[in-house]
Design an enzyme around this catalytic site. Structure first.
Site, mmCIF file in Angstrom:
data_model
loop_
_atom_site.group_PDB
_atom_site.id
_atom_site.type_symbol
_atom_site.label_atom_id
_atom_site.label_comp_id
_atom_site.label_asym_id
_atom_site.label_seq_id
_atom_site.Cartn_x
_atom_site.Cartn_y
_atom_site.Cartn_z
ATOM 1 N N GLY A 123 -9.785 4.184 -5.859
ATOM 2 C CA GLY A 123 -8.459 3.603 -6.069
ATOM 3 C C GLY A 123 -7.389 4.191 -5.159
ATOM 4 O O GLY A 123 -7.642 4.508 -3.990
ATOM 5 N N VAL A 124 -6.215 4.349 -5.711
ATOM 6 C CA VAL A 124 -5.086 4.846 -4.924
ATOM 7 C C VAL A 124 -5.326 6.298 -4.490
ATOM 8 O O VAL A 124 -4.895 6.718 -3.408
ATOM 9 C CB VAL A 124 -3.764 4.643 -5.707
ATOM 10 C CG1 VAL A 124 -3.639 5.569 -6.892
ATOM 11 C CG2 VAL A 124 -2.576 4.764 -4.779
ATOM 12 N N ASP A 125 -6.028 7.055 -5.302
ATOM 13 C CA ASP A 125 -6.364 8.448 -4.978
ATOM 14 C C ASP A 125 -7.187 8.516 -3.685
ATOM 15 O O ASP A 125 -6.863 9.280 -2.754
ATOM 16 C CB ASP A 125 -7.155 9.019 -6.169
ATOM 17 C CG ASP A 125 -7.290 10.530 -6.150
ATOM 18 O OD1 ASP A 125 -6.720 11.169 -5.254
ATOM 19 O OD2 ASP A 125 -7.967 11.064 -7.059
ATOM 20 N N THR A 164 -3.628 2.161 -14.531
ATOM 21 C CA THR A 164 -3.920 0.744 -14.776
ATOM 22 C C THR A 164 -5.129 0.211 -14.014
ATOM 23 O O THR A 164 -5.448 -0.965 -14.110
ATOM 24 C CB THR A 164 -2.703 -0.148 -14.433
ATOM 25 O OG1 THR A 164 -2.461 -0.064 -13.019
ATOM 26 C CG2 THR A 164 -1.482 0.286 -15.191
ATOM 27 N N ASP A 170 0.866 -1.177 0.000
ATOM 28 C CA ASP A 170 0.000 0.000 0.000
ATOM 29 C C ASP A 170 0.905 1.230 0.000
ATOM 30 O O ASP A 170 1.666 1.451 0.943
ATOM 31 C CB ASP A 170 -0.859 -0.058 1.276
ATOM 32 C CG ASP A 170 -1.746 1.158 1.449
ATOM 33 O OD1 ASP A 170 -1.648 2.119 0.656
ATOM 34 O OD2 ASP A 170 -2.551 1.139 2.401
ATOM 35 N N ILE A 171 0.807 2.030 -1.023
ATOM 36 C CA ILE A 171 1.722 3.169 -1.198
ATOM 37 C C ILE A 171 1.574 4.185 -0.061
ATOM 38 O O ILE A 171 2.517 4.902 0.252
ATOM 39 C CB ILE A 171 1.517 3.812 -2.586
ATOM 40 C CG1 ILE A 171 2.757 4.622 -3.003
ATOM 41 C CG2 ILE A 171 0.247 4.663 -2.643
ATOM 42 C CD1 ILE A 171 2.777 5.034 -4.459
#
Ligand code: AR6
Length: 168
Positions: free
Chosen positions: A33-35, A119, A11-12
Site C-alpha cells: 500500500g502507501v507504506d 482504509t 499519489d502522496i
C-alpha cells in the site's frame, strides 16, 4: 491565521509538503500500500531510519526525514486493523491523526498530508474513517500548521471528503 483543509486525488509520495503521513504497521519496517510506495520513493535510507526507531504501537506516531521524497519528513503512524468496530478502532484511528498532528506541531511544520489511514489492507470502512480524519484534524490542528491535505487515492475517497465539506 486559520488552517486550510484540502482534499486532493493523487499519489502522496509526489507531494511537496513539510511532511507526509505513512500508514505503517507496528514494525515500521515497510509493507504494501502507501507504506510500500513511500519506502520506494524515499529510498533505502528510510528503512534504516525506521529500523532505529524500534517499532511503534497502534495509534502512536514517529517521525523520520523524507530522504529522496519531496517531503522533508515522514510521520509514520499505525492505524488499527478493522475488527468490526467494537475493538476500540475509532479511538485508535483518532489517536493516529492526533499523534501525527502533535509531532508536526512539535517540529514546527506548516503543511502536512495524510493518506486515508487504515482504509486499505486494514479494511476500516472508508466513510467512517474519513469522518474521523476530518473531525479530529479540525479539532487538533493548530499553528504553525497552516495546511492539512487529505490525499485520496480514488475518486470515491475524494467524494467522501467533499461530502464532509473539505474543498479542493
Ligand atoms: N498515495 C496515497 N494513498 C495511497 C497510496 C499512495 N501512493 N497507495 C495507497 N494509498 P494501506 P492501511 C491508499 O493499505 O489500510 C501496509 O502493508 C489506499 O488506497 O496503504 O493503513 C502497512 O505496512 C488506502 O486508501 O494502509 C500495514 O501493514 C490508504 O492509502 C498495512 O498496509 C491506506 O491503505 C496498513 O494498512
Amino acid at each position: 491565521m486559520s488552517i486550510a483543509f484540502r482534499a486532493v486525488l493523487g499519489d502522496i509520495t509526489r507531494l511537496d509538503v513539510d511532511a507526509i503521513v505513512n500508514a505503517a504497521n507496528e514494525s515500521l519496517l515497510g509493507g504494501g500500500g502507501v507504506d510500500g510506495a513511500i519506502h520506494r520513493a524515499a529510498g533505502p535510507a528510510l528503512l534504516a531510519a525506521c529500523r532505529a526507531l524500534g517499532g511503534c504501537p497502534t495509534g502512536e506516531a514517529r517521525i523520520t526525514p523524507g530522504f529522496a521524497l519531496p517531503a522533508r519528513f515522514v510521520i509514520h503512524t499505525v492505524g488499527p486493523v478493522w475488527r468490526g468496530g467494537a475493538a476500540g478502532e475509532a479511538a485508535l484511528l483518532g489517536n493516529c491523526y492526533r499523534s501525527s498532528l502533535r509531532l508536526a506541531i512539535a517540529h514546527e511544520l506548516g503543511a502536512l498530508a495524510f493518506p486515508a489511514i487504515s482504509t486499505g489492507v486494514y479494511r476500516y470502512p472508508a466513510d467512517a474513517a474519513a469522518r474521523i480524519a476530518v473531525e479530529t484534524t479540525r479539532v487538533e490542528a493548530r499553528a504553525p500548521l497552516r495546511e492539512i491535505i487529505f490525499c485520496c487515492f480514488s475518486e470515491r475517497d475524494l467524494a467522501l471528503y467533499r461530502a464532509l465539506g473539505v474543498a479542493g
